[in-house]
Design an enzyme around this catalytic site. Structure first.
Site, PDB file in Angstrom:
ATOM      1  N   ASP A 292      -2.540   8.751  -1.101  1.00 40.16           N
ATOM      2  CA  ASP A 292      -2.603   7.953  -2.343  1.00 40.16           C
ATOM      3  C   ASP A 292      -1.054   7.334  -2.361  1.00 40.16           C
ATOM      4  O   ASP A 292       0.008   8.298  -2.568  1.00 40.16           O
ATOM      5  CB  ASP A 292      -2.809   8.785  -3.720  1.00 40.16           C
TER       6      ASP A 292
ATOM      7  N   SER B  24       2.026  -9.368   0.076  1.00 40.24           N
ATOM      8  CA  SER B  24       1.910 -10.064  -1.372  1.00 40.24           C
ATOM      9  C   SER B  24       0.702 -10.844  -1.347  1.00 40.24           C
ATOM     10  O   SER B  24      -0.239 -10.314  -1.507  1.00 40.24           O
ATOM     11  CB  SER B  24       3.182 -10.835  -1.277  1.00 40.24           C
TER      12      SER B  24
ATOM     13  N   ILE C 118      -8.249  -6.255   5.433  1.00 32.42           N
ATOM     14  CA  ILE C 118      -6.954  -6.832   6.194  1.00 32.42           C
ATOM     15  C   ILE C 118      -6.289  -5.806   7.057  1.00 32.42           C
ATOM     16  O   ILE C 118      -6.065  -5.852   8.285  1.00 32.42           O
ATOM     17  CB  ILE C 118      -6.046  -7.569   5.262  1.00 32.42           C
TER      18      ILE C 118
ATOM     19  N   LYS D 285       9.949   3.544   1.041  1.00 33.47           N
ATOM     20  CA  LYS D 285      11.127   4.715   0.726  1.00 33.47           C
ATOM     21  C   LYS D 285      10.938   5.952   1.545  1.00 33.47           C
ATOM     22  O   LYS D 285      11.893   6.615   2.135  1.00 33.47           O
ATOM     23  CB  LYS D 285      11.125   5.239  -0.912  1.00 33.47           C
TER      24      LYS D 285
ATOM     25  N   THR E 136     -13.020  -9.738   2.320  1.00 34.79           N
ATOM     26  CA  THR E 136     -13.002  -8.364   2.310  1.00 34.79           C
ATOM     27  C   THR E 136     -13.803  -7.637   1.662  1.00 34.79           C
ATOM     28  O   THR E 136     -14.196  -8.175   0.337  1.00 34.79           O
ATOM     29  CB  THR E 136     -11.539  -7.907   2.361  1.00 34.79           C
TER      30      THR E 136
ATOM     31  N   SER F 103      -9.827  -0.748   5.646  1.00 32.95           N
ATOM     32  CA  SER F 103     -10.786  -1.617   4.948  1.00 32.95           C
ATOM     33  C   SER F 103      -9.766  -3.075   5.086  1.00 32.95           C
ATOM     34  O   SER F 103      -8.742  -3.104   5.266  1.00 32.95           O
ATOM     35  CB  SER F 103     -10.920  -1.256   3.353  1.00 32.95           C
TER      36      SER F 103
HETATM   37  N1  LIG Z   1      -8.742 -10.190   0.119  1.00 29.62           N
HETATM   38  C1  LIG Z   1      -7.881 -11.218  -0.597  1.00 29.62           C
HETATM   39  O1  LIG Z   1      -8.740 -12.155  -0.831  1.00 29.62           O
HETATM   40  C2  LIG Z   1      -6.516 -10.984  -0.954  1.00 29.62           C
HETATM   41  C3  LIG Z   1      -6.081 -12.113  -1.366  1.00 29.62           C
HETATM   42  C4  LIG Z   1      -4.546 -11.976  -1.701  1.00 29.62           C
HETATM   43  C5  LIG Z   1      -3.770 -10.888  -1.371  1.00 29.62           C
HETATM   44  N2  LIG Z   1      -4.539  -9.555  -0.866  1.00 29.62           N
HETATM   45  C6  LIG Z   1      -3.814  -8.561  -0.479  1.00 29.62           C
HETATM   46  O2  LIG Z   1      -4.122  -7.923   0.692  1.00 29.62           O
HETATM   47  C7  LIG Z   1      -3.969  -6.617   0.625  1.00 29.62           C
HETATM   48  C8  LIG Z   1      -5.588  -5.988   1.338  1.00 29.62           C
HETATM   49  O3  LIG Z   1      -6.518  -6.346   0.587  1.00 29.62           O
HETATM   50  P1  LIG Z   1      -7.860  -6.149   1.185  1.00 29.62           P
HETATM   51  O4  LIG Z   1      -8.600  -7.504   0.606  1.00 29.62           O
HETATM   52  O5  LIG Z   1      -7.833  -6.169   2.635  1.00 29.62           O
HETATM   53  O6  LIG Z   1      -8.607  -5.071   0.312  1.00 29.62           O
HETATM   54  P2  LIG Z   1      -9.408  -3.730   0.595  1.00 29.62           P
HETATM   55  O7  LIG Z   1     -10.296  -4.228   1.619  1.00 29.62           O
HETATM   56  O8  LIG Z   1     -10.047  -3.380  -0.689  1.00 29.62           O
HETATM   57  O9  LIG Z   1      -8.498  -2.864   1.173  1.00 29.62           O
HETATM   58  C9  LIG Z   1      -7.639  -2.149   0.375  1.00 29.62           C
HETATM   59  C10 LIG Z   1      -7.246  -0.659   1.248  1.00 29.62           C
HETATM   60  O10 LIG Z   1      -6.350  -0.122   0.443  1.00 29.62           O
HETATM   61  C11 LIG Z   1      -6.496   1.453   0.266  1.00 29.62           C
HETATM   62  N3  LIG Z   1      -6.095   1.648  -1.012  1.00 29.62           N
HETATM   63  C12 LIG Z   1      -6.102   1.259  -2.423  1.00 29.62           C
HETATM   64  N4  LIG Z   1      -5.529   1.849  -3.228  1.00 29.62           N
HETATM   65  C13 LIG Z   1      -4.843   2.862  -2.348  1.00 29.62           C
HETATM   66  C14 LIG Z   1      -4.039   3.973  -2.924  1.00 29.62           C
HETATM   67  N5  LIG Z   1      -3.342   4.046  -3.998  1.00 29.62           N
HETATM   68  N6  LIG Z   1      -3.234   4.900  -1.770  1.00 29.62           N
HETATM   69  C15 LIG Z   1      -3.775   4.555  -0.534  1.00 29.62           C
HETATM   70  N7  LIG Z   1      -4.631   3.284  -0.110  1.00 29.62           N
HETATM   71  C16 LIG Z   1      -5.182   2.830  -1.195  1.00 29.62           C
HETATM   72  C17 LIG Z   1      -8.174   1.276   0.325  1.00 29.62           C
HETATM   73  O11 LIG Z   1      -8.796   2.427   0.445  1.00 29.62           O
HETATM   74  P3  LIG Z   1      -9.052   3.577  -0.292  1.00 29.62           P
HETATM   75  O12 LIG Z   1     -10.065   3.183  -1.371  1.00 29.62           O
HETATM   76  O13 LIG Z   1      -9.549   4.757   0.496  1.00 29.62           O
HETATM   77  O14 LIG Z   1      -7.761   4.191  -0.757  1.00 29.62           O
HETATM   78  C18 LIG Z   1      -8.363   0.134   1.335  1.00 29.62           C
HETATM   79  O15 LIG Z   1      -8.226   0.719   2.690  1.00 29.62           O
HETATM   80  C19 LIG Z   1      -3.685  -6.142  -0.788  1.00 29.62           C
HETATM   81  O16 LIG Z   1      -2.445  -6.100  -0.882  1.00 29.62           O
HETATM   82  C20 LIG Z   1      -4.517  -7.230  -1.547  1.00 29.62           C
HETATM   83  O17 LIG Z   1      -3.684  -7.390  -3.053  1.00 29.62           O
HETATM   84  C21 LIG Z   1      -5.853  -9.827  -0.509  1.00 29.62           C
END
Ligand SMILES: NC(=O)c1ccc[n+]([C@@H]2O[C@H](COP(=O)([O-])OP(=O)(O)OC[C@H]3O[C@@H](n4cnc5c(N)ncnc54)[C@H](OP(=O)(O)O)[C@@H]3O)[C@@H](O)[C@H]2O)c1
Length: 241
Positions: A58, A132, A17, A116, A179, A15
């Site tokens: 997970d 981050s 990024i 790890k 996203t 999903s």
């Molecule tokens: N979007 C923003 O504005 C933003 C801003 C600052 C930082 N970030 C950081 O960028 C990163 C990616 O964010 P995103 O916006 O791309 O989010 P996203 O579209 O919600 O994607 C998150 C991904 O993580 C997976 N995931 C969540 N919990 C998990 C778990 N326990 N084990 C394995 N996979 C897991 C989800 O799939 P499943 O649900 O299938 O597990 C999904 O593939 C995150 O670290 C977020 O904090 C994002």
């Protein structure tokens, strides 16, 4: 460095990024493995990427992570973009410690446990890139938990760069990115919020995931960068938002 035939694992690559990064890595010739919790998201991502392998796991579960990397075997680049949404928001004094802890369990300890478990299988010429967020550099009001988590990740990255050299260890720090993490908002509210954020940014737009993906690919490719945090935030830190 060419990424032709390099093996890259993206935990959270189904999903947002992570998915954009997986697609860009494939376009650079890498063999990509994506993983996350939901079978549905894994299947959809594998179909969208075209050539990737997908696994359901997970990243908070140490045993699952160990078994996953044992199955994968040796590889070159680890990218972690997995995280639960930001649930512990509000003035510091009003936050329940348990809710802050569970966010740490996901974004911080999940990334920690992933590295790890992966370590015995990452080639010495390879790289680790964690995620981050811009709040680490410029705390926002009411976001103390995310500020602490993102700062902890950046500290961990610098420490691991020393302990794990010559494996390169870096982080990407995103600003606001469009996203599915925002899918809880209806379209109208999201557009309004994004417009407001865009107006206060130096670069006047909320990021597309593809703009972040370029940073992860750079950190996988560049053989002279380690212990760094690559800010991809549209000037959010200088704009003070
Ligand atoms: N979007 C923003 O504005 C933003 C801003 C600052 C930082 N970030 C950081 O960028 C990163 C990616 O964010 P995103 O916006 O791309 O989010 P996203 O579209 O919600 O994607 C998150 C991904 O993580 C997976 N995931 C969540 N919990 C998990 C778990 N326990 N084990 C394995 N996979 C897991 C989800 O799939 P499943 O649900 O299938 O597990 C999904 O593939 C995150 O670290 C977020 O904090 C994002």
């Amino acid at each position: 460095m060419s990424l032709q035939n390099h093996r890259a694992v993206i935990v959270g690559g189904t999903s947002g990024i992570g998915l954009a990064t997986a697609k860009l890595l494939v376009s650079h010739g890498a063999q990509v493995i994506v993983a996350s919790r939901s079978q549905e998201k894994v299947d959809a991502a594998v179909k969208e990427i075209g050539t990737a392998q997908g696994y359901v796991l997970d990243f908070q579960d140490e045993r699952q992570m160990r078994l996953f990397f044992e199955k994968i075997g040796e590889f070159d680049h680890l990218v972690v973009t997995a995280a639960g949404g930001a649930t512990s928001q509000g003035p510091f004094g009003a936050l329940a410690i348990d809710s802050a802890r569970s966010e740490f369990d996901s974004k911080f300890w999940g990334q920690y446990a992933t590295v790890k478990a992966a370590l015995p299988f990452i080639r010495k010429s390879g790289s680790i890139t964690l995620t981050s967020g811009a709040y680490a550099a410029r705390p926002a009001k009411g976001a103390s938990t995310m500020v602490a988590i993102n700062s902890a990740i950046e500290g961990l990255v610098r420490a691991m760069a020393i302990d794990l050299a010559p494996i390169r260890v870096n982080a990407v720090s995103p600003g606001v990115v469009d996203t599915p993490v925002f899918s809880g908002m209806d379209n109208e509210s999201r557009t309004a919020v994004f417009r407001q954020i865009a107006q206060s940014l130096l670069l006047q737009h909320v990021a597309k995931p593809e703009e972040l993906a370029e940073a992860y690919v750079y950190l996988a490719q560049n053989t002279y960068t380690t212990g760094s945090v690559l800010q991809v935030e549209g000037g959010a830190i200088l704009s003070g938002i």
